[in-house]
Motif scaffolding. Structure first.
Motif, PDB file in Angstrom:
ATOM      1  N   ASP A  11       1.006  -9.295  -7.834  1.00 16.73           N
ATOM      2  CA  ASP A  11       2.173  -9.034  -7.781  1.00 16.73           C
ATOM      3  C   ASP A  11       2.453  -8.642  -6.116  1.00 16.73           C
ATOM      4  N   VAL A  12       1.918  -8.012  -5.493  1.00 20.00           N
ATOM      5  CA  VAL A  12       2.106  -7.604  -3.994  1.00 20.00           C
ATOM      6  C   VAL A  12       0.894  -7.420  -3.333  1.00 20.00           C
ATOM      7  N   LEU A  13       1.026  -7.673  -2.045  1.00 16.87           N
ATOM      8  CA  LEU A  13       0.025  -7.326  -1.068  1.00 16.87           C
ATOM      9  C   LEU A  13      -0.089  -5.899  -0.770  1.00 16.87           C
ATOM     10  N   LEU A  14      -1.336  -5.397  -0.496  1.00 17.38           N
ATOM     11  CA  LEU A  14      -1.824  -4.148   0.051  1.00 17.38           C
ATOM     12  C   LEU A  14      -2.444  -4.037   1.352  1.00 17.38           C
TER      13      LEU A  14
ATOM     14  N   LEU B 208       0.721   3.438   3.705  1.00 16.11           N
ATOM     15  CA  LEU B 208       0.154   2.011   3.336  1.00 16.11           C
ATOM     16  C   LEU B 208       1.233   1.021   3.251  1.00 16.11           C
ATOM     17  N   GLN B 209       1.029  -0.115   3.439  1.00 19.50           N
ATOM     18  CA  GLN B 209       2.048  -0.987   3.476  1.00 19.50           C
ATOM     19  C   GLN B 209       1.973  -1.864   2.028  1.00 19.50           C
ATOM     20  N   VAL B 210       2.942  -1.880   1.314  1.00 18.19           N
ATOM     21  CA  VAL B 210       3.161  -2.623   0.223  1.00 18.19           C
ATOM     22  C   VAL B 210       4.191  -3.800   0.465  1.00 18.19           C
ATOM     23  N   VAL B 211       3.917  -5.142   0.242  1.00 13.01           N
ATOM     24  CA  VAL B 211       4.391  -6.190   0.463  1.00 13.01           C
ATOM     25  C   VAL B 211       4.563  -7.492  -0.880  1.00 13.01           C
ATOM     26  N   ALA B 212       5.818  -7.786  -1.019  1.00 11.70           N
ATOM     27  CA  ALA B 212       5.931  -8.628  -2.329  1.00 11.70           C
ATOM     28  C   ALA B 212       6.507  -9.909  -1.560  1.00 11.70           C
ATOM     29  N   ALA B 213       6.788 -10.823  -2.496  1.00 12.66           N
ATOM     30  CA  ALA B 213       7.309 -12.098  -2.236  1.00 12.66           C
ATOM     31  C   ALA B 213       8.896 -11.945  -1.788  1.00 12.66           C
ATOM     32  N   PHE B 214       9.237 -13.101  -0.955  1.00 14.69           N
ATOM     33  CA  PHE B 214      10.793 -13.067  -0.547  1.00 14.69           C
ATOM     34  C   PHE B 214      11.678 -12.741  -1.918  1.00 14.69           C
TER      35      PHE B 214
END
Lengths: 420, 420
Positions: A342-345, A391-397
């Motif tokens: 779902d997301v990058l951490l 902390l950085q949480v990153v999702a798809a565009f």
């Protein structure tokens, strides 16, 4: 800190007035502004007049800070350049009108570094005034952290929203590229420049973004299920300090206890190349978009920025095009990257806030900004000295709500393990 | 008309001075500015001082007009709004600095329609002053056509570069989206807004764009071979007037005589849908990016623009997102479209310039702008009344030089058949 979501609910129910909320801000400003230097321009009298009118809209009169590269007609906009001290744009940037249309009040302009680059400004970190709040959205992060504002806008070209949020212990989102309108904001590198919002908790930021954009972004009061997190340490970006690594491990541990799947993810060579390409694109575009300052008034610029613009101007157009091509390939590669997760951490910053002779390093933010992906800083971890580490949480565009929901999940998981 | 390429060569060889070139402009301005109204602001004295300094760079002192939505620090920038008459931005837009870095001199700001929309301005068509020069880049097109300027910048959101160029009988290019930096230019709809350049002939425009961008764009003195043209009449955009159809047939005939392959091309439903989506994107974004004018100073706007912004503000965010998705699908479909052809050939405008109570209709330009493709107006055809009718040549994204080369080929072919 002032919690935007809770204050908006209290405003909506008549439990508090916009004037009273503004006085909470004014008290915090009176207490610490001299020490922290969060504001480039502050007009509490004007804000009081606006608050007395009881603004309509979901923000219901909440104060919202604007980084001083965001143009305002009612207040000066200096872009962090002393020579522009008296600049009065004829129009507000769209984000200002959208914020006011949603019921927000803009009490002031928060300190930006010089033209949103790296030169340290006057602002200090509320958790330790010897340290930087980060940059370039220095004033917005510090003001939210010090309880002076429930919400404040910043902008990010490399790491200027997520990094200061991490250093100051506030939640923040850099949404998908162009989710928020960037016009009326002094450009640095338009292929990268992105507005972002800071608040006390992830849910506050999500609430503010939904109120202002009219898009479904809130994450309170809904069950988004249990996300799958893909962990990356972005080795091509360099190493993290022990405190950032400890925070990442703490997050992985907390997620496991909360029942989330956490898997390791490898970002291949296409992403490593894109990380390098971000610097080329940033400097090439900066030399082009700050051409007036660079060519006509170089004496008004710091040596740091002037050197960066010199370097940018020397980049051949073919190198810029090659960097853009690398970026496009990496953007396409994100589709497969997010299929199993779902997301990058990952790290939000290399470590806790350094001393104030720097604004810190954006190396764990460059790639995410270049890819245009929605990124959230999740506060909740601390060093032994009490300094925040995010902390950085990153999702798809375009998956901005998913990024926020997963970030809120992590925020709760960290709180649960800290409390335990 | 003043031919930029020839003048630049004469300047380079010392056969003419920048001051003498400027006086050619000044004479044409003295002769017809009162009748045509091309300039919002003109500062020939300042231009004379700059010309006396013999600017370096490939433009060598050539005057270049700037549409008055392009911000300048040395001259006012009113964006076509009387209330903004005294607006003095603190910085030049990047395109201004790039033009000056290339040796250009900016003698004045050319008339734009109100905020680059449709409301007719004071400017008149040099070929028939009862008629419109087109819009929104009205002053730039008319000034080049009247020999007042060798080069002038306009901008296009729907058809505001190609249409006025067609009406005024000048060459013009709207390059690929973001080939030219748009910052410092008043936005209307940033997903569409694109700067473009006008000049006497295609080779003049290509020369100017190469000089200013440093990219290989010139088409003089090189053999680019014989291009294959794919003809489309864009039926989904509505019908053309007989004069435009006659010009298209004349072009097809001339290309055949010149040995070029001309094939029919069908733009399928994805492109028809994208044509419709352009309007949604344009109005939604305009309501957002002109929010300050629309919400705070509606009384300063024309009823035409106010109604368009009202309509744009009522578009749901989901409809905007759907339009963007349609646009993205059509952009992807262009790759296959251009496989068997070098360029598309189509109408530049529905017909010759109408009377001056309108600026004409951009219906044959909307799709091309949305797709971000490089487009060139090729002058050379005339109605029986002597009014210019242009043709539009369009290449794949990033193939700007190919578009210019094919346009120059068509320009030569038309000249050959006219002369015969």
């Amino acid at each position: 800190m002032l919690r935007a979501l809770d204050l908006a609910e209290a405003l909506d129910e008549g439990d508090i007035t916009p004037q009273a909320v503004l006085e909470l801000c004014a008290e915090a400003i009176a207490a610490r502004e001299a020490e922290l230097g969060c504001f480039e321009h502050l007009d509490l009298d004007r804000a009081r007049i606006l608050a007395a009118r009881r603004p309509k809209g979901p923000l219901g009169g909440l104060p919202v800070g604007m980084k001083d590269i965001i143009e305002t007609a009612a207040m000066p906009t200096a872009y962090g350049v002393p020579a522009y001290r008296d600049n009065r744009p004829v129009a507000d940037a769209p984000i200002v009108v959208m914020t006011e249309d949603a019921g927000g009040i803009v009490p002031g302009k928060t300190v930006t570094t010089e033209l949103a680059f790296l030169n340290p400004p006057k602002t200090r970190n509320p958790h330790d005034p010897r340290r930087t709040p980060g940059g370039s959205s220095s004033g917005s992060a510090a003001a939210v952290a010090a309880g002076m504002l429930p919400l404040a806008f910043g902008s990010q070209t490399s790491g200027s929203v997520i990094r200061p949020a991490s250093f100051c212990g506030v939640a923040a989102m850099k949404p998908s590229y162009r989710l928020l309108p960037i016009s009326g904001v002094k450009p640095f590198a338009p292929l990268l420049d992105t507005l972002g919002l800071m608040g006390a908790r992830v849910a506050d930021v999500a609430f503010g973004l939904e109120a202002i954009t009219g898009r479904p972004l809130r994450v309170d009061g809904q069950d988004f299920g249990t996300p799958t997190f893909g962990v990356t340490r972005m080795p091509f970006a360099g190493s993290a300090e022990p405190e950032a690594e400890a925070a990442l491990r703490q997050a992985i541990h907390a997620l496991g206890k909360a029942g989330a799947s956490v898997v390791d993810v490898t970002l291949d060579d296409r992403f490593a190349a894109a990380h390098d390409a971000q610097r080329t694109i940033s400097l090439y575009e900066a030399a082009q978009h700050l051409a007036f300052e660079h060519r006509r008034h170089p004496e008004a610029l710091s040596p740091t920025l002037r050197a960066a613009l010199d370097e940018g101007r020397a980049i051949p157009v073919a190198a810029f095009d090659a960097a853009r091509s690398i970026a496009n390939k990496a953007r396409k590669a994100t589709h497969a990257l997010f299929e199993p997760i779902d997301v990058l951490l990952t790290y939000a910053a290399p470590g806790p806030a350094p001393l104030a002779d720097t604004t810190g390093d954006p190396r764990f933010n460059r790639l995410v900004t270049l890819l245009g992906l929605p990124a959230v800083n999740v506060p909740g971890c601390r060093t032994d000295d009490g300094l925040p580490v995010g902390l950085q949480v990153v999702a798809a565009f375009g998956d901005d709500q998913r990024a926020l929901a997963a970030a809120a999940f992590l925020e709760r998981a960290l709180a649960a393990t800290s409390a335990a």
